[in-house]
Design an enzyme around this catalytic site. Structure first.
Site, PDB file in Angstrom:
ATOM      1  CD  GLU A   6      -3.076  -0.699   2.170  1.00 46.38           C
ATOM      2  OE1 GLU A   6      -4.181  -0.687   1.630  1.00 46.38           O
ATOM      3  OE2 GLU A   6      -2.900  -0.356   3.357  1.00 46.38           O
TER       4      GLU A   6
HETATM    5  O1  LIG Z   1      -7.353   0.866   4.845  1.00 45.41           O
HETATM    6  C1  LIG Z   1      -7.569   0.746   3.671  1.00 45.41           C
HETATM    7  C2  LIG Z   1      -6.531   0.787   2.679  1.00 45.41           C
HETATM    8  O2  LIG Z   1      -5.430   1.393   3.250  1.00 45.41           O
HETATM    9  C3  LIG Z   1      -6.909   1.440   1.391  1.00 45.41           C
HETATM   10  O3  LIG Z   1      -7.774   2.516   1.579  1.00 45.41           O
HETATM   11  P1  LIG Z   1      -8.455   3.231   0.297  1.00 45.41           P
HETATM   12  O4  LIG Z   1      -8.958   2.132  -0.599  1.00 45.41           O
HETATM   13  O5  LIG Z   1      -9.561   4.061   0.875  1.00 45.41           O
HETATM   14  O6  LIG Z   1      -7.383   4.043  -0.359  1.00 45.41           O
END
Ligand SMILES: O=C[C@H](O)COP(=O)(O)O
Length: 167
Positions: free
Chosen positions: A84
């Site tokens: 991520e």
């Molecule tokens: O906690 C969720 C992930 O970090 C991704 O979040 P997102 O899809 O809102 O960018």
């Protein structure tokens, strides 16, 4: 607490834990060890900040994060790695399929070189960061992207399109 409410999985090392709560690579490794020893399965998050990417340090950052986690893992069958990039989480700025694939592929090579070919081939490496219905299909086509960690879009009807991205 997680076990008490009947859950089997825990997310550890999310960017907010690292950068808001100041959890170090070492602490995250210890948390992974503890969760596994308690019988939980783990989604272990790694990812670089924008300044680290712009400085050309993405691989160094994610490899160090992965190494700190890997020291505590004997059985990788209960671990999923979630790449991520911090700059893509909740921002609407998704990594391009090529950007994500490049890091996923380099991570798989790191697993192969430092652990084993078997771990590299069997470990799921999922992508997280502004995944939505519009971008999930192109991301899902990448050979080393094995799934998604979805935040905001998981609360919307489009989540079903993300679940079915590979169909
Ligand atoms: O906690 C969720 C992930 O970090 C991704 O979040 P997102 O899809 O809102 O960018």
């Amino acid at each position: 607490m997680i076990k008490d409410i009947g859950l089997n999985w825990v997310i550890i090392g999310h960017s907010e834990r690292r950068h808001v709560f100041g959890e170090s690579n070492e602490l995250i490794g210890e948390k992974v060890a503890h969760a596994l020893s308690e019988g939980l399965s783990v989604i272990a998050c790694i990812g670089e900040q924008l300044s680290e990417r712009e400085a050309g340090n993405t691989n160094q950052v994610v490899f160090e994060q992965t190494e700190a986690i890997s020291k505590h893992i004997k059985d990788w069958s209960r671990v999923v790695l979630a790449y991520e990039p911090v700059w893509a989480i909740g921002t609407g700025k998704v990594a391009t399929p090529d950007q994500a694939q490049e890091v996923h592929s380099d991570l798989r090579k790191w697993l192969s070189d430092n652990l084993s070919v078997d771990v590299a081939l069997s470990t799921r490496i999922i992508y997280g960061g502004s995944v939505n219905a519009a971008n999930c299909k192109d991301l899902a086509k990448q050979p080393d992207i094995d799934g998604f960690l979805v935040g905001g879009a998981s609360l919307k009807p489009e989540f079903s399109e993300i679940i079915n991205a590979r169909q």
